[in-house]
Scaffold this motif. Structure first.
Motif, mmCIF file in Angstrom:
data_model
loop_
_atom_site.group_PDB
_atom_site.id
_atom_site.type_symbol
_atom_site.label_atom_id
_atom_site.label_comp_id
_atom_site.label_asym_id
_atom_site.label_seq_id
_atom_site.Cartn_x
_atom_site.Cartn_y
_atom_site.Cartn_z
ATOM 1 N N GLU A 1 0.488 -1.038 -0.295
ATOM 2 C CA GLU A 1 -0.033 -0.465 -0.227
ATOM 3 C C GLU A 1 0.596 1.176 -0.363
ATOM 4 O OE1 GLU A 1 -3.400 -0.271 2.281
ATOM 5 O OE2 GLU A 1 -3.208 2.102 3.363
ATOM 6 N N GLU A 2 1.954 1.787 0.497
ATOM 7 C CA GLU A 2 2.322 2.562 0.855
ATOM 8 C C GLU A 2 3.499 2.554 -0.419
ATOM 9 O OE1 GLU A 2 5.742 5.001 3.498
ATOM 10 O OE2 GLU A 2 5.068 2.912 4.468
ATOM 11 N N GLU A 3 3.700 1.046 -0.958
ATOM 12 C CA GLU A 3 5.282 1.531 -2.551
ATOM 13 C C GLU A 3 3.604 1.902 -3.190
ATOM 14 O OE1 GLU A 3 5.709 -2.083 -2.406
ATOM 15 O OE2 GLU A 3 7.867 -1.928 -1.126
ATOM 16 N N ALA A 4 2.200 1.952 -2.938
ATOM 17 C CA ALA A 4 1.792 2.050 -4.167
ATOM 18 C C ALA A 4 1.859 3.760 -4.018
ATOM 19 C CB ALA A 4 0.202 1.095 -4.440
ATOM 20 N N PHE A 5 1.188 4.174 -3.232
ATOM 21 C CA PHE A 5 1.119 5.792 -2.916
ATOM 22 C C PHE A 5 2.314 5.933 -3.448
ATOM 23 C CE2 PHE A 5 2.803 9.320 0.203
ATOM 24 C CZ PHE A 5 1.691 9.657 -0.601
#
Length: 534
Positions: free
Chosen positions: A280-284
């Protein structure tokens, strides 16, 4: 030995030692740079070596050691220092999904920070992975060979930020990134890993944004909620609240990070695919790289960036498919193409398993890949497009062609494409292999250079902004012309006068005259420099 054959980037946060090495006939005046993962690089024939060593040393002293950690960076450096030293193959031994599960079998799917803000710690593709029914088939064997080819590449050219990018790297990308490595390599190839590790951010930056944005309501969050269930609805990951909630958090957090963009339609489609392959954070951070660097000004209220690239695409079409250019202009198809193809990186017009290969190439080489592919699609349909009588018929031809683009290497069961489900065509369109299409785009249109695109963008941006200004002026004048006794020409002059006065007041305030601030004795650039407050 050849110029521009490969490039190497070594971030300062990775550097541990920089020093002058002993000269030899083979390596005159060498400079040695050592990194955290115990790799050493030697650079020779450097001008001003002493100055360079001093400058790098000064920067290293200013760089904090807490910005970046090996564990965060790739998830694949899962050996101790001794193991890394004695067993180099461990550097390339695993993909990010596998290493995560092997390091912590009991890891939960969600991470709760101190304020109980949930964020997904696994990729959605890991949680909703749908393999073909066969336990082993030729597709899985080919996927395994792709993974092995990347591991060999890592062993030869390095892994992570310090990896050399060579022609072999491009070849591997063009063959399609393995499913298990896609999230890691997207983060690396796009440069999003640098945004994630930049000094401006701190541990917990994304979680803090999620916390601050939770429960807030504005125009952006209203639009996000409206589009959540339209984001890749055919994929099982977004047919339940877990996937929808992760998508909501990423989009809302970005809207709070960058209120100038907030939220724009098409961001939801792109972000949903990012969440399938990246945590999720990487997608952000991939979304940050996409909106703020790789597709500048695409996702704003006026989609200025997409309009600029529409103009660039028109120029490229005139130069590379001249036999089709006049027809496309008459039909007005190019404007539709630029918005529906470019904004979503073909994700909304191609079957999912084919479109992600386009995203692979885009993260490696940027917008030039999208231009090349769009030209290849037009070139493949020249005869049919020339016989079209209106824009609807032309878009149907292109839509059927894109629906037929297949990825026979995909290990996942085909996901029904919404556009093809709504099609009432009786005769199936001949299949088009995505890898062959991409190869063709490179063979025919690979001469398009990134620097040329930037030059064309600069020229088109002036046209787009002027067109938007003229449209705004016409709309304002049309709104008030019936309520005043002024003529249209007089109202346009008044509009220009008020606009100039407004801009002047914004720059220098209403209390002082702009002429009082003007000093003709200064160099031309300094006369019109706008300071921070202005």
């Amino acid at each position: 030995k050849g110029e521009n054959v490969c490039s190497l980037i070594i971030p300062l946060r990775e550097v541990t030692i920089v020093e002058k090495a002993d000269s030899s006939s083979v390596l005159p005046s060498p400079l040695s740079i050592s990194t955290r993962n115990r790799m050493t690089f030697l650079f020779a024939n450097l001008k001003d070596r002493d100055f360079l060593v001093q400058r790098i040393s000064d920067f290293l002293q200013q760089t904090t050691s807490k910005i970046y950690s090996d564990k965060e960076f790739a998830g694949s450096y899962n050996s101790s220092d001794d193991e890394v030293c004695s067993r180099p193959s461990s550097l390339v031994s695993s993909s990010p999904q596998r290493s995560t599960s092997s390091d912590a079998d009991g890891e939960r799917q969600f991470n709760l920070n101190g304020n109980s803000v949930p964020t997904a710690t696994q990729t959605l593709m890991t949680m909703y992975r749908r393999r073909s029914p066969e336990e082993f088939n030729p597709k899985l064997a080919k996927e395994f060979l792709k993974e092995q080819a990347w591991k060999i590449h890592f062993a030869e050219y390095g892994q992570g930020i310090c990896m050399y990018r060579t022609e072999k790297t491009r070849e591997l990308v063009l063959k399609g990134i393995p499913e298990s490595m896609r999230g890691e390599l997207w983060l690396l190839l796009s440069g999003a890993i640098n945004e994630k590790a930049t000094k401006a951010t701190h541990p917990g930056y994304y979680e803090d944004l999620v916390e601050k944005s939770m429960g807030k309501y504005n125009l952006a969050t209203e639009e996000i909620e409206r589009d959540l269930h339209r984001s890749l609805p055919e994929h099982p990951a977004f047919q339940n609240e877990m996937g929808i909630a992760a998508l909501r958090r990423v989009l809302t957090a970005y809207a709070f990070r960058n209120p100038n963009i907030g939220y724009c339609q098409a961001m939801n489609i792109v972000t949903s695919v990012l969440l399938l392959y990246a945590k999720e954070e990487e997608a952000f951070w991939l979304l940050v790289a996409l909106c703020e660097r790789m597709l500048p000004d695409y996702y704003n209220t006026r989609v200025v960036g997409a309009l600029v690239d529409q103009g660039v695409f028109e120029e490229l079409a005139r130069d590379y498919v001249p036999q089709l250019y006049d027809c496309m202009q008459d039909l007005g198809v190019i404007s539709t193409i630029s918005l529906s193809w470019f904004l979503t990186l073909f994700l909304s017009v191609m079957p999912f398993e084919s479109a992600v290969v386009v995203v692979d190439c885009f993260f490696y080489e940027g917008i030039k890949v999208i231009f090349q592919l769009a030209l290849a699609v037009l070139d493949a349909n020249v005869d049919k497009l020339l016989s079209c009588k209106d824009d609807g018929e032309a878009m149907t031809v292109l839509g059927r062609y894109l629906d037929s683009v297949t990825n026979k290497d995909s290990t996942l069961p085909p996901i029904p494409h919404l556009h093809s489900l709504l099609s009432d065509d009786v005769e199936p369109y001949p299949e088009v292999d995505i890898f062959r299409l991409i190869r063709t785009s490179y063979e025919k249109f690979g001469t398009i250079r990134a620097d040329l695109i930037e030059q064309m963008r600069f020229k088109q941006r002036l046209k787009v902004i002027q067109t938007l200004e003229d449209t705004t002026k016409r709309n304002v004048v049309r709104t008030i012309v019936t309520e005043t006794s002024f003529t249209i020409d007089e109202l346009e002059e008044l509009y220009a006068l008020f606009k100039a006065e407004h801009l002047t007041s914004c720059y220098w305030g209403g209390s002082s005259n702009a002429l009082d601030r003007h000093d003709p004795s200064l160099p031309y650039l300094e006369q019109y420099r706008i300071d921070f407050e202005q």
